[in-house]
Every structure is written in C-alpha cells, then in structure tokens.
Scaffold this active site. Structure first.
Site, PDB file in Angstrom:
ATOM      1  N   ASP A 146       0.815  -1.226   0.000  1.00 60.93           N
ATOM      2  CA  ASP A 146       0.000   0.000   0.000  1.00 60.93           C
ATOM      3  C   ASP A 146       0.843   1.268   0.000  1.00 60.93           C
ATOM      4  O   ASP A 146       0.426   2.285  -0.533  1.00 60.93           O
ATOM      5  CB  ASP A 146      -1.021   0.003   1.151  1.00 60.93           C
ATOM      6  CG  ASP A 146      -0.410   0.170   2.528  1.00 60.93           C
ATOM      7  OD1 ASP A 146       0.803  -0.102   2.699  1.00 60.93           O
ATOM      8  OD2 ASP A 146      -1.139   0.559   3.462  1.00 60.93           O
ATOM      9  N   ASN A 165       7.557  -9.647   4.077  1.00 71.23           N
ATOM     10  CA  ASN A 165       6.335  -9.211   4.731  1.00 71.23           C
ATOM     11  C   ASN A 165       5.123  -9.758   3.995  1.00 71.23           C
ATOM     12  O   ASN A 165       4.955  -9.517   2.788  1.00 71.23           O
ATOM     13  CB  ASN A 165       6.226  -7.691   4.755  1.00 71.23           C
ATOM     14  CG  ASN A 165       4.981  -7.236   5.509  1.00 71.23           C
ATOM     15  OD1 ASN A 165       4.905  -7.388   6.729  1.00 71.23           O
ATOM     16  ND2 ASN A 165       3.992  -6.704   4.799  1.00 71.23           N
ATOM     17  N   GLU A 166       4.315 -10.507   4.728  1.00 70.37           N
ATOM     18  CA  GLU A 166       3.025 -11.005   4.261  1.00 70.37           C
ATOM     19  C   GLU A 166       3.064 -11.679   2.892  1.00 70.37           C
ATOM     20  O   GLU A 166       2.263 -11.350   2.000  1.00 70.37           O
ATOM     21  CB  GLU A 166       1.987  -9.877   4.281  1.00 70.37           C
ATOM     22  CG  GLU A 166       1.798  -9.298   5.662  1.00 70.37           C
ATOM     23  CD  GLU A 166       0.528  -8.482   5.821  1.00 70.37           C
ATOM     24  OE1 GLU A 166      -0.098  -8.154   4.809  1.00 70.37           O
ATOM     25  OE2 GLU A 166       0.173  -8.190   6.972  1.00 70.37           O
ATOM     26  N   TYR A 174      -5.340  -7.985  12.133  1.00 70.15           N
ATOM     27  CA  TYR A 174      -6.253  -6.834  12.043  1.00 70.15           C
ATOM     28  C   TYR A 174      -7.672  -7.206  12.457  1.00 70.15           C
ATOM     29  O   TYR A 174      -8.632  -6.737  11.851  1.00 70.15           O
ATOM     30  CB  TYR A 174      -6.194  -6.265  10.624  1.00 70.15           C
ATOM     31  CG  TYR A 174      -4.890  -5.526  10.396  1.00 70.15           C
ATOM     32  CD1 TYR A 174      -4.711  -4.232  10.880  1.00 70.15           C
ATOM     33  CD2 TYR A 174      -3.817  -6.146   9.756  1.00 70.15           C
ATOM     34  CE1 TYR A 174      -3.501  -3.557  10.701  1.00 70.15           C
ATOM     35  CE2 TYR A 174      -2.608  -5.481   9.578  1.00 70.15           C
ATOM     36  CZ  TYR A 174      -2.467  -4.183  10.059  1.00 70.15           C
ATOM     37  OH  TYR A 174      -1.265  -3.520   9.902  1.00 70.15           O
ATOM     38  N   TYR A 189      -9.843  -5.155   9.544  1.00 68.24           N
ATOM     39  CA  TYR A 189     -10.195  -5.827   8.290  1.00 68.24           C
ATOM     40  C   TYR A 189     -11.121  -7.019   8.540  1.00 68.24           C
ATOM     41  O   TYR A 189     -11.925  -7.370   7.689  1.00 68.24           O
ATOM     42  CB  TYR A 189      -8.941  -6.286   7.536  1.00 68.24           C
ATOM     43  CG  TYR A 189      -8.099  -5.140   7.037  1.00 68.24           C
ATOM     44  CD1 TYR A 189      -8.624  -4.196   6.159  1.00 68.24           C
ATOM     45  CD2 TYR A 189      -6.779  -4.997   7.440  1.00 68.24           C
ATOM     46  CE1 TYR A 189      -7.851  -3.141   5.705  1.00 68.24           C
ATOM     47  CE2 TYR A 189      -5.999  -3.950   6.983  1.00 68.24           C
ATOM     48  CZ  TYR A 189      -6.540  -3.018   6.117  1.00 68.24           C
ATOM     49  OH  TYR A 189      -5.787  -1.970   5.663  1.00 68.24           O
ATOM     50  N   GLU A 199       2.190  -6.406  13.553  1.00 69.46           N
ATOM     51  CA  GLU A 199       1.272  -5.336  13.135  1.00 69.46           C
ATOM     52  C   GLU A 199      -0.056  -5.536  13.830  1.00 69.46           C
ATOM     53  O   GLU A 199      -0.599  -6.650  13.836  1.00 69.46           O
ATOM     54  CB  GLU A 199       1.038  -5.365  11.610  1.00 69.46           C
ATOM     55  CG  GLU A 199       2.217  -4.890  10.792  1.00 69.46           C
ATOM     56  CD  GLU A 199       1.931  -4.828   9.288  1.00 69.46           C
ATOM     57  OE1 GLU A 199       0.748  -4.722   8.895  1.00 69.46           O
ATOM     58  OE2 GLU A 199       2.904  -4.892   8.518  1.00 69.46           O
ATOM     59  N   TRP A 230       1.045  -1.072  14.229  1.00 72.03           N
ATOM     60  CA  TRP A 230       1.043  -0.539  12.872  1.00 72.03           C
ATOM     61  C   TRP A 230       0.213   0.718  12.884  1.00 72.03           C
ATOM     62  O   TRP A 230      -0.952   0.650  13.164  1.00 72.03           O
ATOM     63  CB  TRP A 230       0.453  -1.546  11.879  1.00 72.03           C
ATOM     64  CG  TRP A 230       0.714  -1.108  10.467  1.00 72.03           C
ATOM     65  CD1 TRP A 230      -0.190  -0.564   9.598  1.00 72.03           C
ATOM     66  CD2 TRP A 230       1.968  -1.177   9.777  1.00 72.03           C
ATOM     67  NE1 TRP A 230       0.434  -0.284   8.411  1.00 72.03           N
ATOM     68  CE2 TRP A 230       1.758  -0.645   8.491  1.00 72.03           C
ATOM     69  CE3 TRP A 230       3.246  -1.630  10.135  1.00 72.03           C
ATOM     70  CZ2 TRP A 230       2.777  -0.549   7.543  1.00 72.03           C
ATOM     71  CZ3 TRP A 230       4.248  -1.538   9.203  1.00 72.03           C
ATOM     72  CH2 TRP A 230       4.002  -0.997   7.908  1.00 72.03           C
ATOM     73  N   LYS A 253      -3.128   4.619   9.937  1.00 72.79           N
ATOM     74  CA  LYS A 253      -2.998   3.797  11.151  1.00 72.79           C
ATOM     75  C   LYS A 253      -1.914   4.323  12.075  1.00 72.79           C
ATOM     76  O   LYS A 253      -1.605   3.701  13.100  1.00 72.79           O
ATOM     77  CB  LYS A 253      -2.733   2.333  10.781  1.00 72.79           C
ATOM     78  CG  LYS A 253      -3.927   1.695  10.078  1.00 72.79           C
ATOM     79  CD  LYS A 253      -3.828   0.200   9.976  1.00 72.79           C
ATOM     80  CE  LYS A 253      -4.985  -0.358   9.170  1.00 72.79           C
ATOM     81  NZ  LYS A 253      -4.930   0.014   7.725  1.00 72.79           N
TER      82      LYS A 253
HETATM   83  C1  GCB Z   1      -0.618  -4.943   6.232  1.00 76.02           C
HETATM   84  C2  GCB Z   1       0.678  -4.600   5.593  1.00 76.02           C
HETATM   85  C3  GCB Z   1       1.001  -3.118   5.717  1.00 76.02           C
HETATM   86  C4  GCB Z   1      -0.242  -2.298   5.460  1.00 76.02           C
HETATM   87  C5  GCB Z   1      -1.265  -2.664   6.516  1.00 76.02           C
HETATM   88  C6  GCB Z   1      -2.562  -1.882   6.352  1.00 76.02           C
HETATM   89  O1  GCB Z   1      -0.898  -6.038   6.565  1.00 76.02           O
HETATM   90  O2  GCB Z   1       1.746  -5.358   6.079  1.00 76.02           O
HETATM   91  O3  GCB Z   1       2.021  -2.802   4.821  1.00 76.02           O
HETATM   92  O4  GCB Z   1       0.011  -0.929   5.492  1.00 76.02           O
HETATM   93  O5  GCB Z   1      -1.566  -4.013   6.414  1.00 76.02           O
HETATM   94  O6  GCB Z   1      -2.736  -0.878   7.027  1.00 76.02           O
HETATM   95  O7  GCB Z   1      -3.380  -2.287   5.532  1.00 76.02           O
END
Ligand code: GCB
Length: 596
Positions: A160, A409-410, A465, A469, A501, A546, A565
């Site tokens: 992102d 990452n992810e 999240y 999410y 995060e 995060w 965030k």
């Molecule tokens: C994630 C990613 C991070 C994003 C975050 C988000 O899982 O690792 O890079 O910025 O979510 O805020 O969507």
C-alpha cells in the site's frame, strides 16, 4: 559492504545538494553524454515525486536522470576513488562523463564503483545517475508495468505504501589507499561475562592486518594480528536494550611501521538467542515494544532527513518503545547507527513485500492465480529475493541493534509453492548469518493450521487486524478471535510470537463514544483489546503497532490521503492512542527496571 568513513587514510565528501534533474522522455538520447538539457533541479537526498508541483513527475514510470559536476580533491593523488550511492530506488545506473560505471537493481541497498581510472585529482567530472522506479514480477518488491487504455505507462504494485523513487539517500565520493580494507565482519557474543568478538577482514594487497578493540573511552582492551581471529574481553560492558554501549574495532593494514589503510567498526557486545518461546538478549527474556515504521514524510517522501531521524527516535522513546521493524525495506544506515548508539532493538526487513496475489495493501481478496508460479513469483523472483537478503546482511551484519532478519512481509504462505520458494531463502539467511534468528511477517490467511512456512523460522511474527479488516468495528469478537488464534499458534509451534502489526486507521480529531472505526477512541480501544490478550498468552514476546505515523499510499478509495494507522500523524503529532501506549510501555519499562 562497508559504509564510507573518514579515517586517517580515507576521505569522504558528500555529494548531497541540488542536482540537475529530468524525466527520461523521448527527447533524451544518452543523457549522460553531455550536460542535461533541463531547467529542473532536484534535492538529494529526497524522493522526487512530491518535490515538484507536477502530476507528470509525480506519476512518472521509468527512468529519471540526476546530474551534477564533481571535483576530485587534488590531494587524492595515488588514491583509489570510489562513488557510493546509498540507494537508487529501484534501479540505478551511474555514468562518469560518458562512461557507464555501475548498474544496480534493488532500491534500498547501496552500491558503488571504483572510478579511479576515469578521473583525475583536482579535475572535475560530470556525474550522471539514472534511476528507474519500475517494479515487475521479478523485482523485490514486485509489481507490474502496463499500458492503460489511453496508452500511458502505469505501475501497479501489491503494497500500500506509495512507490516513492529517486535518490532518497546520500551519494558520496570517497578515497581509499590502493591497498585497502574491503570488508570487515564482526560477530560478538558473551561467554560467562567475557565478551567474545570474532572478526574477519578482507583486504586488497599484501599489507598485514592488525586489529585493536577500544572501549568507549579509547582504552585498548584487546588486539590481534591476522585477517581473522577472536578477541576476548573479560568483564565486557554489554550492549543492552536501552543502553547501547559500543566498543570500536580499529582495523589497520600495516606494512612495516606504516599504516596503509584504516577502517573503524562500532562493536556492541551482546548475545541473541531464541530458547523455547523466549527471545533472549544477553541471556534475559526480551519483550519487543514498538512500531512498524516507514521512511516517509511530506515533501521528501522517503528522503533521508536527520531532523526526522532524531525526532522519530525521540517520539519512540517518549512512548516507551524499545524496538521497531524496518517495515518494509532496509532503512538508511543512519537509522541503524543511531539505534546502535541508543540501545534500540531492530528487526531488519528485506523489501520483499507483496509476494501475495490474495491481498492488496491489507485488503483481502480471492486470488484467481497462484502467487508462486512460473508466470508470477518464480525462480527469477526468488533469485532477486536471495540477492536482496545477501545485500541486506552484507550491509547490516555488524549492527548490534539488529537482532533478527525478517525475510519477507506477508507473502502468500498457504500455497504449496510457498514452501519451495522460502525454504532455500531461509537456509541462505542462516548460512550468511548463523548468529541471528530469522522471521517473516505473516498475514492472517496463514493460520497456524494452514501456513506452510512458519516452521522454517525462529520467531512467529504475526500481522493481525481483528476489529479492522476482520470483525470490523466489533471489538468483542476481535478479542475472542485474536486470543483463540494466538493460543493455536502457541500450542502448535511452541515458538515466540511477536505481533508485528496491529492497529486501526484513525482520523486525528474524529471522536465517538461508540465503537466507531476511524475515531480516536476506536484506535485506543482496539489497542487495549490486543494488549489484554497479549498479557494472557505466554508465548507473546512482543507488540509492534502498525504504524508509528500516518504515511502516504498509492491512490486508493480505502485511504484518505494515505494510510492513517499512525499513532502519530504524518507530521508527528500524537493521536490519543500515543498516550495509551506511553502509559502501558513506560510502566512496563519501570517494572523491568525494578522502579515500580
Ligand atoms: C498490512 C501490511 C502493511 C499495510 C497494513 C494496512 O498487513 O503489512 O504494509 O500498510 O496491512 O494498514 O493495511
């Protein structure tokens, strides 16, 4: 790769400042062959995207050109002359006058070129650096370039954060003697109170290596001759979280009584180890408190700024943080130098973000294609990823603040192909550095039952999240689901867990008495929920929110001027959540130090 330094035998000049700048549009044939035909000037270091009031520059896909003249100091006669680019995002091409001297892919690690034969002491030369921001399925991070319906070249990518580009870090010209030190590797540990410093020096030329370890007040505590060896320091003053005590390793090449070359490396003596579900620093369990960050600020983009560096570390300290992750790419070396000196613990991450077709910027979807396949993330991607790991470790291996490597990452971690892709990379990381644990940041589709990669790493780093999410706005469900999941990981793997995060987008100034996503109360409430769960699950040995600050993203309708965030706004003002963290983390530090 050694960071350039001024020493008794080496000189360093900064090439930072304003450079001529131009987009590579069709009018520019071989722009390095003569003075750049442009009225634009761009600052180095800075990403170029937000500098000009110009949408075309902001959105440009492809090469841009930076140019300036450089005078080689006249005292550098008989010296080796090297050009060093700390980062060119994502590909760099360097020309001295009309000669190509370096080409490098990978936007967050340095590269250099020996230009001795092309320049003369006291004379000027024209230095041109081309920088390309294109990402493809075989770059790290990955992306795709396509032509839109209006015939314009566009860049898409699966992370992102905004794809800032340019020369966002310093450029240097430096000298070394012709016989010189090429590389120094230091591995420090502790053996019952005695510091043990293994060193290895690679050098060019017949001169002999002599090393001396000095304490912070300049007293020699150990010395040795030869290109490799072990220095023992009885009653060593250890590098600790919160107290970054540093020794200096003075490395010399000597011929008879002359010092032919000298280079200095800061050394923190400390041990790092994973034992069961604990992460031990100097034999004591360490709990990570801190943030995932970005190199991001208004105007400069990802451009290095020492004011911002010091301010960010000051805010982290104010919040009681003891650590951060270099999400999602290696940061400027100055961050690690500062962390070394101040005892801040770092999880150092490669730029391998977005190896996952099933998510885009945290938003989950259903991929129609496999992520790891011959047409998507394939053996060529894997080779680029291996190179990113090599360059990360080559650059950062000597930093005591770095306690763990995060190799991605992810990534997609539930496909069978993920295992074939990651097993060799995990093995490579361990081979290059057997002293540090390794991890990767996992996304929520990779659960303890579906993930096929987690057993390859030492620490489970989970990005979660719930409440955002998933279970959007429902903090009660978030609490239950988070705890169930963490207990599942704990039971199955018995490894330490860091939540790398967790957080919620929050518009500073938006308030609500209800569980209202985007409000300051919701962000605080969500952090509280997570903290209650972390305190109930033994294997959790770290929490990194995060994000540290709001940051710029690509244009997305789920983002309002970027990702919000942040616990701090993009201009580093605290949201309510910052006070929640400060209360929790400073109390924890006081407990750990026995002051409560
Ligand atoms: C994630 C990613 C991070 C994003 C975050 C988000 O899982 O690792 O890079 O910025 O979510 O805020 O969507």
């Amino acid at each position: 790769m050694l960071k350039p330094l001024n020493t008794v035998t080496r000189e360093l000049i900064s090439l930072d400042g304003l450079w001529f700048f131009a987009l590579d549009t069709s009018g520019l044939a071989e722009p390095w062959a003569g003075p750049l035909q442009t009225a634009l000037e761009a600052p180095v270091p800075a990403s170029y995207n937000d500098i000009f009031a110009d949408q075309a520059i902001h959105d440009h896909v492809g090469w841009v050109w930076y140019q300036r003249t450089v005078r080689v100091p006249r005292g550098w006669k008989g010296q080796r002359v090297v050009i060093r680019v700390d980062a060119a995002t994502h590909e760099g091409a360097v020309y001295v006058n009309e000669n190509p001297v370096a080409r490098h892919i990978g936007g967050y690690t340095p590269f250099e070129a020996d230009i001795t034969q092309l320049v003369a002491p006291g004379e000027e030369f024209r230095l041109t650096i081309g920088v390309n921001n294109e990402l493809t399925n075989v770059t790290i991070p990955p992306g795709a370039v396509y032509v839109d319906s209006l015939g314009r070249r566009k860049q898409s990518y699966r992370h992102d954060f905004y794809n800032y580009a340019g020369l966002a870090r310093s450029v240097h010209l430096y000298s070394t003697p012709t016989q010189h030190i090429d590389d120094v590797t230091v591995r420090a540990g502790v053996d019952e109170g005695t510091g043990v410093v293994d060193y290895e020096v690679l050098s060019h030329g017949p001169a002999l290596v002599h090393v001396q370890l000095q304490d912070a007040s300049g007293h020699v505590v150990a010395q040795s001759d030869g290109g490799s060896g072990v220095l023992r320091v009885p009653d060593a003053e250890l590098w600790r979280p919160g107290a970054g005590y540093l020794y200096t390793l003075i490395v010399q090449l000597r011929a008879a009584d002359t010092i032919v070359d000298e280079y200095n490396v800061k050394v923190g003596i400390r041990s790092v180890k994973v034992e069961g579900d604990k992460f031990l620093i100097n034999g004591e369990p360490f709990y990570f408190r801190g943030f995932g960050k970005h190199e991001d600020s208004a105007i400069r983009g990802r451009g290095f700024d020492p004011a911002l560096l010091v301010h960010d570390f000051a805010l982290m300290k104010w919040a009681g943080a003891n650590s951060f992750r270099t999400s999602h790419y290696p940061y400027a070396e100055e961050f690690l130098d500062y962390a070394d000196r101040h005892g801040v613990v770092v999880i150092d991450e490669t730029a391998a973000v977005g190896l996952n077709l099933a998510i885009g910027g945290g938003v989950h979807g259903n991929a129609l294609e496999k992520s790891f396949s011959p047409t998507m993330f394939n053996s060529e991607t894997q080779a680029a990823h291996a190179q990113a790991i090599r360059e990360l470790i080559a650059r950062d291996k000597n930093h005591p603040s770095v306690v763990m490597w995060s190799i991605a990452n992810e990534p997609e971690s539930v496909e069978e192909g993920a295992r074939d892709y990651f097993a060799p990379l995990a093995a490579l990381t361990r081979e290059l550095d057997p002293t540090r644990p390794i991890t990767y940041a996992n996304e929520h589709r990779g659960t303890f039952s579906s993930d096929v990669v987690a057993d390859l790493v030492d620490v489970l780093s989970l990005n979660r999240y719930y409440g955002w999410y998933a279970d959007t706005g429902d903090l009660r469900a978030a609490e239950v689901h988070l705890e169930t999941e963490l207990r599942g990981w704990q039971e199955k793997f018995g490894k330490p867990i860091i939540i790398t995060e967790y957080g919620a987008d929050t518009l500073a100034g938006l308030h609500s008495i209800l569980d209202q996503p985007w409000s300051e109360e919701f962000q605080r409430g969500l952090l509280d929920v997570y903290h209650r769960v972390f305190d109930r699950v033994d294997a959790v040995i770290g929490e990194q929110v995060w994000n540290f600050a709001d940051f710029q993203t690509k244009a997305e309708i789920t983002r309002v001027d970027g990702n919000r965030k942040g616990v701090f706004t993009r201009d580093r003002r605290p949201k309510d959540a910052a006070h929640v963290l400060r209360a929790r983390w400073t109390a924890a530090t006081a407990r750990a130090e026995g002051n409560e």
